[in-house]
Design a protein around this motif. Structure first.
Motif, PDB file in Angstrom:
ATOM      1  N   GLY A  51       0.836  -1.190   0.000  1.00 39.53           N
ATOM      2  CA  GLY A  51       0.000   0.000   0.000  1.00 39.53           C
ATOM      3  C   GLY A  51       0.863   1.228   0.000  1.00 39.53           C
ATOM      4  O   GLY A  51       1.937   1.255  -0.587  1.00 39.53           O
ATOM      5  N   SER A  52       0.411   2.250   0.692  1.00 36.23           N
ATOM      6  CA  SER A  52       1.188   3.475   0.760  1.00 36.23           C
ATOM      7  C   SER A  52       2.307   3.328   1.786  1.00 36.23           C
ATOM      8  O   SER A  52       2.283   2.442   2.648  1.00 36.23           O
ATOM      9  CB  SER A  52       0.282   4.654   1.125  1.00 36.23           C
ATOM     10  OG  SER A  52      -0.282   4.464   2.406  1.00 36.23           O
ATOM     11  N   VAL A  53       3.280   4.192   1.691  1.00 35.11           N
ATOM     12  CA  VAL A  53       4.387   4.217   2.640  1.00 35.11           C
ATOM     13  C   VAL A  53       4.612   5.661   3.045  1.00 35.11           C
ATOM     14  O   VAL A  53       4.418   6.586   2.248  1.00 35.11           O
ATOM     15  CB  VAL A  53       5.661   3.598   2.014  1.00 35.11           C
ATOM     16  CG1 VAL A  53       6.092   4.357   0.772  1.00 35.11           C
ATOM     17  CG2 VAL A  53       6.802   3.544   3.019  1.00 35.11           C
ATOM     18  N   ILE A 111       3.218  11.245  -4.790  1.00 31.38           N
ATOM     19  CA  ILE A 111       3.855  11.702  -3.561  1.00 31.38           C
ATOM     20  C   ILE A 111       3.064  12.871  -2.980  1.00 31.38           C
ATOM     21  O   ILE A 111       2.798  13.861  -3.677  1.00 31.38           O
ATOM     22  CB  ILE A 111       5.307  12.161  -3.806  1.00 31.38           C
ATOM     23  CG1 ILE A 111       6.045  11.210  -4.747  1.00 31.38           C
ATOM     24  CG2 ILE A 111       6.031  12.341  -2.478  1.00 31.38           C
ATOM     25  CD1 ILE A 111       6.280   9.843  -4.195  1.00 31.38           C
ATOM     26  N   THR A 112       2.705  12.768  -1.696  1.00 32.02           N
ATOM     27  CA  THR A 112       1.966  13.818  -1.012  1.00 32.02           C
ATOM     28  C   THR A 112       2.760  14.281   0.208  1.00 32.02           C
ATOM     29  O   THR A 112       3.097  13.460   1.060  1.00 32.02           O
ATOM     30  CB  THR A 112       0.582  13.322  -0.553  1.00 32.02           C
ATOM     31  OG1 THR A 112      -0.131  12.798  -1.673  1.00 32.02           O
ATOM     32  CG2 THR A 112      -0.220  14.452   0.073  1.00 32.02           C
ATOM     33  N   PRO A 113       3.070  15.566   0.314  1.00 32.67           N
ATOM     34  CA  PRO A 113       3.764  16.055   1.504  1.00 32.67           C
ATOM     35  C   PRO A 113       2.779  16.473   2.596  1.00 32.67           C
ATOM     36  O   PRO A 113       1.671  16.934   2.309  1.00 32.67           O
ATOM     37  CB  PRO A 113       4.529  17.268   0.974  1.00 32.67           C
ATOM     38  CG  PRO A 113       3.647  17.798  -0.115  1.00 32.67           C
ATOM     39  CD  PRO A 113       2.927  16.605  -0.713  1.00 32.67           C
ATOM     40  N   VAL A 114       3.187  16.296   3.839  1.00 34.76           N
ATOM     41  CA  VAL A 114       2.456  16.815   4.984  1.00 34.76           C
ATOM     42  C   VAL A 114       3.417  17.783   5.669  1.00 34.76           C
ATOM     43  O   VAL A 114       4.375  17.359   6.327  1.00 34.76           O
ATOM     44  CB  VAL A 114       2.011  15.698   5.936  1.00 34.76           C
ATOM     45  CG1 VAL A 114       1.250  16.285   7.126  1.00 34.76           C
ATOM     46  CG2 VAL A 114       1.150  14.678   5.195  1.00 34.76           C
ATOM     47  N   LEU A 179       8.288  17.831   8.120  1.00 32.36           N
ATOM     48  CA  LEU A 179       7.831  17.379   6.801  1.00 32.36           C
ATOM     49  C   LEU A 179       7.759  15.869   6.796  1.00 32.36           C
ATOM     50  O   LEU A 179       8.718  15.180   7.160  1.00 32.36           O
ATOM     51  CB  LEU A 179       8.787  17.847   5.700  1.00 32.36           C
ATOM     52  CG  LEU A 179       8.494  17.316   4.288  1.00 32.36           C
ATOM     53  CD1 LEU A 179       7.146  17.819   3.781  1.00 32.36           C
ATOM     54  CD2 LEU A 179       9.598  17.693   3.315  1.00 32.36           C
ATOM     55  N   ARG A 180       6.601  15.368   6.415  1.00 29.39           N
ATOM     56  CA  ARG A 180       6.416  13.941   6.161  1.00 29.39           C
ATOM     57  C   ARG A 180       6.038  13.761   4.702  1.00 29.39           C
ATOM     58  O   ARG A 180       5.381  14.627   4.102  1.00 29.39           O
ATOM     59  CB  ARG A 180       5.325  13.331   7.053  1.00 29.39           C
ATOM     60  CG  ARG A 180       5.649  13.305   8.521  1.00 29.39           C
ATOM     61  CD  ARG A 180       4.631  12.490   9.298  1.00 29.39           C
ATOM     62  NE  ARG A 180       4.663  11.086   8.910  1.00 29.39           N
ATOM     63  CZ  ARG A 180       5.498  10.184   9.438  1.00 29.39           C
ATOM     64  NH1 ARG A 180       6.369  10.527  10.358  1.00 29.39           N
ATOM     65  NH2 ARG A 180       5.452   8.932   9.038  1.00 29.39           N
ATOM     66  N   LEU A 181       6.440  12.652   4.133  1.00 30.08           N
ATOM     67  CA  LEU A 181       6.077  12.329   2.759  1.00 30.08           C
ATOM     68  C   LEU A 181       5.303  11.023   2.737  1.00 30.08           C
ATOM     69  O   LEU A 181       5.723  10.030   3.343  1.00 30.08           O
ATOM     70  CB  LEU A 181       7.331  12.212   1.887  1.00 30.08           C
ATOM     71  CG  LEU A 181       8.141  13.502   1.695  1.00 30.08           C
ATOM     72  CD1 LEU A 181       9.427  13.206   0.935  1.00 30.08           C
ATOM     73  CD2 LEU A 181       7.326  14.562   0.968  1.00 30.08           C
ATOM     74  N   ASN A 182       4.175  11.039   2.059  1.00 25.52           N
ATOM     75  CA  ASN A 182       3.373   9.839   1.833  1.00 25.52           C
ATOM     76  C   ASN A 182       3.472   9.470   0.363  1.00 25.52           C
ATOM     77  O   ASN A 182       3.339  10.341  -0.504  1.00 25.52           O
ATOM     78  CB  ASN A 182       1.907  10.080   2.208  1.00 25.52           C
ATOM     79  CG  ASN A 182       1.731  10.429   3.673  1.00 25.52           C
ATOM     80  OD1 ASN A 182       2.430   9.888   4.526  1.00 25.52           O
ATOM     81  ND2 ASN A 182       0.818  11.336   3.966  1.00 25.52           N
ATOM     82  N   ALA A 183       3.712   8.205   0.069  1.00 28.28           N
ATOM     83  CA  ALA A 183       3.884   7.773  -1.316  1.00 28.28           C
ATOM     84  C   ALA A 183       3.081   6.513  -1.572  1.00 28.28           C
ATOM     85  O   ALA A 183       2.947   5.648  -0.701  1.00 28.28           O
ATOM     86  CB  ALA A 183       5.368   7.524  -1.608  1.00 28.28           C
TER      87      ALA A 183
END
Length: 428
Positions: A51-53, A111-114, A179-183
């Motif tokens: 899934g996502s990481v 890629i989505t940044p938080v 900063l977190r990255l979701n991929a």
């Protein structure tokens, strides 16, 4: 091999003998078997669903590739609010941090940044991301935000981020705390792509000069320097590298030079890209800079993205050494090839068979599973390679196909054609 020739799950067996022949355990990991037996024998990394990481970017430690950024209590701030990239000639200060690469255990393309940051009015924090695929090629940079995730042009298994802090015209500057990255693998329904050479266009060039100034990637300009500036961060090379380069041809000769600065005029005008992926000014034809359209045609009221009156049609700035080397004495038109835009090898579509077919980071059943095909489908194959030998039900095959939409390799046993080595597909 063709569907009616393939080994069936109930009849799977392995001929022992060749040193590279896979065991029943490895075949289960390849999903030649199905049902409880496959689940029981699968390697541990194959048991978990893909899934996502997500990961947190460490902002506390210097990365070794940063410009005009200071750290205090784990936050990022501009060190000097008056320091700005040379080519853009903007009144806004800027600093950048190139985050270390992150190796992933799965293929991703979305890629989505938080971001946790304080951004005053008129200031900006930009998070750009890029990825490296299984063949070692980097994608172009793409800006990402919580409301607009970055969709990379192909699946990747390594991701890198770049954080750019930009002050407001009045000097107010942002502060980045976290900063977190979701991929995830968000889009694999891409169309077949024909092989194409790197894109070439004729654009107006100006001499950057500005010796002693600092470029967008932190390079301090010296006399007789050799680099170029383009009006978008999408093709900006890390400091000291030539990962994104252009070939510039002028009246006398051609030179290959790295992209080390952002400008002239605009900073979001990737005019070398087609409108479908161009960041801004999508109604302009590919290869036509916004500054050229503004100067010659009155586009955007004759203004650049900052509202400044465009005084020349420049779509590229050349450092002094490059400017004079290609034969320019005055500003003028040059032919520019954007070398990273080559699509490389063409892809060919093939049907597959089987359920829960694993795609591997390398052409071996023991390497990391990066994606999975839930059932029979059509895949795009870019190239193929001889890898681990697989034997099952009287069939042997050591050929594996690279699937750019999934960032990994699949055994050719699962390609539903008669040939073990796919016709018309080049070697990786």
């Amino acid at each position: 091999m063709r569907r009616n020739d393939r080994p069936h799950a109930a009849a799977v067996h392995v001929r022992r003998g060749p040193a590279l022949a896979v065991s029943l355990l490895a075949l289960a990991a390849l999903t030649l078997a199905s049902g409880p037996a496959a689940a029981r024998d699968a390697a541990p990394d194959d048991d978990a669903p893909l899934g996502s990481v997500s990961w947190r970017v460490d902002l506390s430690a210097p990365t070794g590739d940063e410009t005009n950024v200071s750290r205090a209590d784990g936050t990022l701030r501009l060190r000097d609010r008056t320091l700005r990239p040379a080519s853009a000639r903007s009144a806004r200060g800027q600093g950048t941090v190139l985050v270390p690469e992150r190796a992933l255990d799965r293929a991703v393309d979305l890629i989505t940044p938080v971001l946790d940051a304080t951004v005053p009015a008129g200031a900006e924090v930009a998070v750009d991301v890029r990825g490296q695929d299984g063949l070692g090629a980097w994608t172009e940079w793409r800006e990402a935000s919580a409301g607009a995730p970055a969709l990379l042009p192909r699946a990747v298994t390594r991701v890198q981020a770049r954080i750019t802090l930009i002050s407001a015209p009045n000097g107010a500057a942002p502060v980045v705390r976290d900063l977190r990255l979701n991929a995830e693998l968000g889009n694999v329904a891409r169309q077949g792509v024909a092989a194409a050479a790197a894109y070439t266009a004729t654009v107006y060039a100006t001499r950057e000069g500005l010796v002693g100034g600092t470029t967008a990637n932190g390079h301090v300009i010296v006399a007789n320097d050799h680099f170029v500036a383009l009006p978008s961060r999408r093709g900006l090379s890390p400091k000291g590298s030539a990962e994104y380069s252009v070939r510039v041809c002028g009246p006398a000769r051609c030179e290959t030079a790295p992209v080390w600065d952002v400008g002239p005029w605009n900073t979001h005008d990737d005019h070398w890209n087609p409108s479908s992926v161009r960041e801004t000014f999508k109604d302009l034809p590919q290869g036509k800079p916004e500054s050229q359209a503004a100067y010659q045609d009155g586009y955007n009221g004759g203004l650049d993205e900052f509202g400044r009156r465009v005084l020349n049609p420049a779509g590229i700035d050349l450092a002094d050494g490059t400017f004079y080397n290609v034969g320019l004495n005055n500003n003028g038109y040059v032919t520019v090839t954007y070398l990273w835009t080559s699509t490389g090898a063409a892809t060919t579509s093939f049907p597959t068979w089987g359920t829960d077919v694993n795609i591997r980071q390398q052409p071996t059943s023991t390497s990391t599973r990066v994606a999975q095909l839930p059932g029979p489908t059509t895949v795009r194959v870019q190239c193929q390679v001889h890898g681990q030998l697989v034997q099952a039900d009287g069939h042997s095959n050591d050929a594996w196909s690279y699937l750019p939409d999934y960032g990994g390799y699949v055994s050719n046993i699962f390609i539903d054609v008669a040939d073990s080595w796919l016709p018309g597909v080049p070697t990786c």
